[in-house]
Design an enzyme around this catalytic site. Structure first.
Site, short mmCIF file in Angstrom:
data_model
loop_
_atom_site.label_atom_id
_atom_site.label_comp_id
_atom_site.label_asym_id
_atom_site.label_seq_id
_atom_site.Cartn_x
_atom_site.Cartn_y
_atom_site.Cartn_z
N ASP A 1 -8.41 40.72 -9.10
CA ASP A 1 -8.93 40.71 -10.47
C ASP A 1 -10.18 41.57 -10.47
O ASP A 1 -11.31 41.08 -10.39
CB ASP A 1 -9.23 39.26 -10.88
CG ASP A 1 -9.66 39.14 -12.33
OD1 ASP A 1 -9.57 40.13 -13.06
OD2 ASP A 1 -10.11 38.05 -12.72
N GLY B 1 -14.53 31.96 -11.53
CA GLY B 1 -13.74 30.95 -10.84
C GLY B 1 -12.60 30.35 -11.63
O GLY B 1 -11.91 29.46 -11.12
N CYS C 1 -9.17 43.15 -17.30
CA CYS C 1 -9.29 42.78 -18.72
C CYS C 1 -9.68 44.04 -19.50
O CYS C 1 -10.58 44.02 -20.34
CB CYS C 1 -10.28 41.65 -18.94
SG CYS C 1 -11.92 41.91 -18.24
N CYS D 1 -12.07 38.90 -6.07
CA CYS D 1 -13.23 39.09 -6.97
C CYS D 1 -13.26 37.86 -7.87
O CYS D 1 -12.80 37.90 -9.01
CB CYS D 1 -13.09 40.37 -7.79
SG CYS D 1 -12.72 41.85 -6.82
#
EC number: 2.1.1.176
Length: 421
Positions: free
Chosen positions: A315, A252, A368, A248
């Site tokens: 991620d 970048g 996150c 994912c």
């Protein structure tokens, strides 16, 4: 050249805030703002959203009944934020907010805006004391968010919420193929930019600056990336020649950091074509190469060639509750039910990616988020479903890294899994 009037900034900020209240992100209206006005508008929008909940509390005591005009409601929220933040400019703020209201509904609510804001100034001490006694107004987060953190983090929740309302640090990642933190730090100091090295590649600036001021930014010598996000590349235990999947990848940052760390064969997947374009742009600026594909990592038949990966970075999409201070609209766009929905998506991604991980290979799970359902509980359930998954230490013998938002980094969670042979 004269600066645009404050009224224009207040009006533009109100439009962005009204959009968030209606369920939209503020990116489009901010991007449409004229360049000369954009910094002031961004400060007003992000500040108002960080203080979200507080402004509505105050308006509830200043208005006899709720407003039916969304743009005036948002304008008052923005103006109240500025009145608290800039007490030396209160009269200018009121006057310019009234001017901004002149262009809304043919100015019919100018008197209301004037009366509400002057009422706040008259009753300021009383209203702010009442706000401090209200949990949502004091902590500036939705009630469900506060209550969830109180249950999951009974000691740390006040610090987590306070950090979520703060201004985030601007942290750089020096491209280790070009430089190191100490050398680049000296260049920053020479350019008049105060900063502090956090490790061999991470540098935290004392105050944010435009990337154009960063030496060598366009040439790929440095990137902007939170220190917490920089943990991923090191935790993956990368070695030359490995086949690596970033499942994912957008925008970048972690993709690039992997390639800066080791010469690997990297495939980067991104579901959204526009966001995949950002991955390619970031890699091009840094002079790095990867196989970037637009694909849903859960649909193996759409992208997987049957060759397994030795390292996978998962991620995954999440509530982003750990980075809400960077994107304060998140606090008001998320709903309590969203956390469970994200957890379902995360579980599906993990199960799919496990099929493409080579025996003995390692997968790093990352969010996150600060919520257990997306972190600790997610990994616990995954290892229950997959007996061939072993949890590995992520440093200091700990089986996970759970960073809460603080002065040096945002909130992140990492868990490293190895597939048993």
């Amino acid at each position: 050249m004269l600066s645009p009037p404050l009224a224009s900034a207040l009006r533009a900020a109100a439009e962005a805030v009204a959009g968030v209240i209606a369920g939209r992100t503020p990116e489009a209206p901010l991007a449409a703002t004229i360049p000369a006005l954009r910094p002031a508008v961004m400060d007003l929008v992000f500040g108002t959203l960080r203080d979200g909940g507080r402004g509505d509390f105050l308006l509830g005591r200043l208005l006899a009944r709720p407003l039916q005009e969304p743009l005036i409601h948002a304008l008052l929220l923005v103006a109240l934020f500025r009145l608290e933040q800039r007490p030396q400019d209160v009269h200018t703020t009121v006057d310019q907010a009234v001017d901004a209201a002149a262009g809304i509904r043919r100015g019919r609510l100018k008197a209301l805006v004037n009366g509400v804001l002057r009422g706040f100034l008259r009753r300021r001490d009383e209203l702010l004391a009442a706000a401090e006694a209200d949990v949502v107004a004091r902590w500036r987060h939705p009630r469900w968010w506060i209550e969830r953190l109180q249950a999951e983090q009974p000691q740390a929740w006040p610090a987590v919420l306070a950090a979520g309302n703060s201004h985030p640090p601007m942290t750089l990642r020096v491209n280790r193929r070009c430089d190191d933190a100490q050398h680049y730090l000296a260049e920053l100091v020479a350019a008049g930019i105060e900063a502090q090295a956090l490790d061999a590649v991470a540098i935290r600036l004392e105050a944010p600056v435009a990337v154009e001021r960063l030496p060598g930014f366009a040439a790929g010598r440095v990137s902007v990336q939170d220190w917490g996000a920089q943990r991923a590349a090191a935790l993956l235990d990368l070695h030359e020649g490995q086949r690596v999947l970033d499942a994912c990848a957008a925008p970048g940052g972690k993709t690039a950091h992997i390639l800066e760390t080791a010469d690997v064969e990297l495939t980067a997947l991104e579901l959204d074509a526009q966001r995949a374009g950002r991955v390619r742009e970031n890699l091009a600026r840094l002079g790095l190469a990867a196989d970037v594909r637009v694909a849903d990592c859960r649909r193996l038949e759409e992208w997987w060639d049957g060759r397994r990966f030795e390292r996978i970075l998962a991620d995954v999409p999440c509530s982003a509750s750990g980075v809400a201070r960077r994107h304060p609209d998140i606090k008001w766009l998320r709903r309590a039910a969203d956390v469970a929905q994200f957890a379902q998506t995360q579980a599906a991604i993990l199960d799919a990616l496990w099929h493409v991980l080579a025996p003995g290979g390692k997968m790093l799970y990352c969010t996150c988020s600060v919520f257990r359902a997306e972190n600790v509980d997610q990994i616990k359930e995954f290892t229950r479903r997959h007996p061939d998954a072993a949890r590995l230490p992520t440093g200091c013998a700990e089986l996970e890294v759970h960073l809460m938002p603080g002065p040096d980094h945002d909130g992140f969670y990492y868990a490293l899994l190895q597939k048993l042979a």
